[in-house]
Scaffold this active site. Structure first.
Site, PDB file in Angstrom:
ATOM      1  N   SER A   1       0.832  -1.206   0.000  1.00  0.00           N
ATOM      2  CA  SER A   1       0.000   0.000   0.000  1.00  0.00           C
ATOM      3  C   SER A   1       0.859   1.245   0.000  1.00  0.00           C
ATOM      4  CB  SER A   1      -1.026   0.025   1.119  1.00  0.00           C
ATOM      5  OG  SER A   1      -1.984   1.037   0.836  1.00  0.00           O
TER       6      SER A   1
ATOM      7  N   CYS B   1      -1.236  -3.551   3.840  1.00  0.00           N
ATOM      8  CA  CYS B   1      -2.168  -4.655   3.589  1.00  0.00           C
ATOM      9  C   CYS B   1      -1.512  -5.974   3.991  1.00  0.00           C
ATOM     10  CB  CYS B   1      -2.555  -4.707   2.112  1.00  0.00           C
ATOM     11  SG  CYS B   1      -3.354  -3.200   1.526  1.00  0.00           S
TER      12      CYS B   1
END
Length: 427
Positions: free
Chosen positions: A63, A83
């Protein structure tokens, strides 16, 4: 996993103001914070704003990490979004708290994509795209997208760079050099662009050859400022010149340019050059009458160490130091960007040299605000900028392989747009 991702909203307080304005340090810290937490860095994009503030994002395979700083408050707002379970964003939090020298931080963690609220659906990519599947290797490659930005309330210039080559703070200013992608190495003083490798020749050719070829008999020249070396480099192309005195207040400017803009700083060892690291205002006050045929005030903007070079008292001393046929040339700001300062400068010069002895000329410099820059030509005697030997100017330009100045540019630079004439109250 209970959620797809972890999102930490962070506020760091009482950070080092200097670090909060240092785009190179912030980008490096954000990248290292991601890597320390076990993330795979894909890309980094950062902007420095003038006079202060940094925004940026590090894109990671898991991310992103994003930031915006307010140096005047010692404050940074940071997003840490990861994530999966492989990266712990709290590791990044701790790393950045130390890197920014924050006294404390506050944070709130959000779980993104709550698994209990979603239902997974499997699908075959071939039903979405009816294309032949091709196997290929797609290695993760870290790319950088870091920007230097000089801006005021209404206008900005951004240049992408590959890193900071030089950074030191003198008693007068912060001296930095950045390796820009479009314009080569770039010198900045207190966050303002001074010159770049790709376009410095415009400024330096126009501030020197216009007065030199208009006068035609310059033997002694004085340069106040100009520690990058470009002005003296161009002056010393004229073989009849006997001596050039360069007075630069900040030794770090000279050092930085010798190291990272060597083409600009190419003449510092020339036998005709007398280099003095001292205050130009003090030098002018102590200078003898009628000492120089040409005085060039190669100053920065009227802030910081350059502020004293924009006063009537200083220009009166310059006038005194000129020979009877002497010429003063200065950089006189942008008529579009600094219109009020531009007009005030010329009113000041006219009061000292006489209204018919002061002339404005222009040049196109892409990395200066608005791209249009001005120079002043003030004559103590009868020298006129449009009375010059075109054949000599043409031969000089050709022989020295100049990139901007030629016999036509010499005259054309004095053709002023109407809005400039209005600012100068010209008919």
């Amino acid at each position: 996993m209970e959620a797809l991702g972890r999102h930490i909203l962070v506020e760091f307080y009482n950070c080092s103001p200097e670090l909060m304005n240092d785009v190179v340090h912030i980008e490096k810290s954000m990248v290292e914070a991601a890597e320390t937490a076990g993330a795979t860095v894909i890309n980094s994009t950062f902007h420095h704003f003038s006079p202060y503030g940094v925004s940026g994002v590090v894109v990671i395979q898991e991310s992103h990490l994003a930031i915006h700083t307010w140096p005047e408050y010692g404050y940074a707002a940071v997003d840490l979004f990861t994530c999966g379970d492989s990266v712990n964003p709290w590791v990044s939090y701790k790393y950045l708290e130390e890197a920014f020298k924050a006294s404390h931080g506050s944070s709130m963690e959000c779980r993104r994509g709550q698994m209990g609220l979603m239902q997974r659906s499997d699908f075959n990519i071939e039903t979405v795209r009816n294309v032949e599947q091709k196997s290929f290797d797609h290695p993760v490659k870290f790319t950088r997208d870091v920007w230097f930005t000089e801006r005021d309330e209404n206008i900005a210039l951004s240049l992408k760079h590959d890193g900071q080559l030089y950074k030191k703070e003198s008693p007068y200013q912060k001296v930095e050099v950045f390796a820009t992608q479009a314009y080569g190495n770039m010198l900045t003083l207190d966050g303002m662009v001074m010159c770049t490798q790709k376009d410095e020749y415009v400024y330096h050719e126009m501030i020197t050859h216009v007065p030199m070829l208009s006068h035609g008999r310059v033997k002694r020249a004085l340069v106040i400022g100009g520690g990058d070396g470009g002005t003296v480099r161009e002056l010393l192309r004229h073989p009849d010149l006997e001596e050039v005195v360069l007075v630069e207040i900040d030794a770090l400017v000279i050092e930085a340019c010798k190291l990272h803009l060597p083409e600009t700083a190419a003449a510092f060892d020339h036998p005709k050059l007398k280099l003095l690291v001292e205050d130009g205002i003090k030098y002018i006050k102590e200078c003898a009458d009628n000492a120089f045929d040409l005085i060039i005030v190669d100053s920065a903007d009227p802030v910081g160490p350059g502020e004293g070079l924009f006063t009537a008292e200083f220009y009166k001393e310059v006038y005194r130091c000129l020979t009877e046929d002497g010429i003063m040339v200065t950089q006189s700001e942008s008529p579009r960007f600094n219109a009020s300062v531009f007009a005030e400068i010329y009113d000041c010069y006219r009061g000292i040299f006489g209204a018919d002895k002061v002339h404005c000329y222009l040049a196109a410099i892409p990395t200066y605000p608005t791209g249009t820059w001005s120079f002043s030509f003030s004559s103590k005697g009868n020298a006129q900028p449009l009375v010059y030997d075109r054949a000599t100017a043409a031969e000089f330009s050709r022989k020295n392989d100049l990139k901007y100045y030629n016999e036509d540019i010499h005259a054309a630079a004095f053709a002023l747009p109407n809005f400039v004439k209005q600012l100068l109250k010209l008919k």
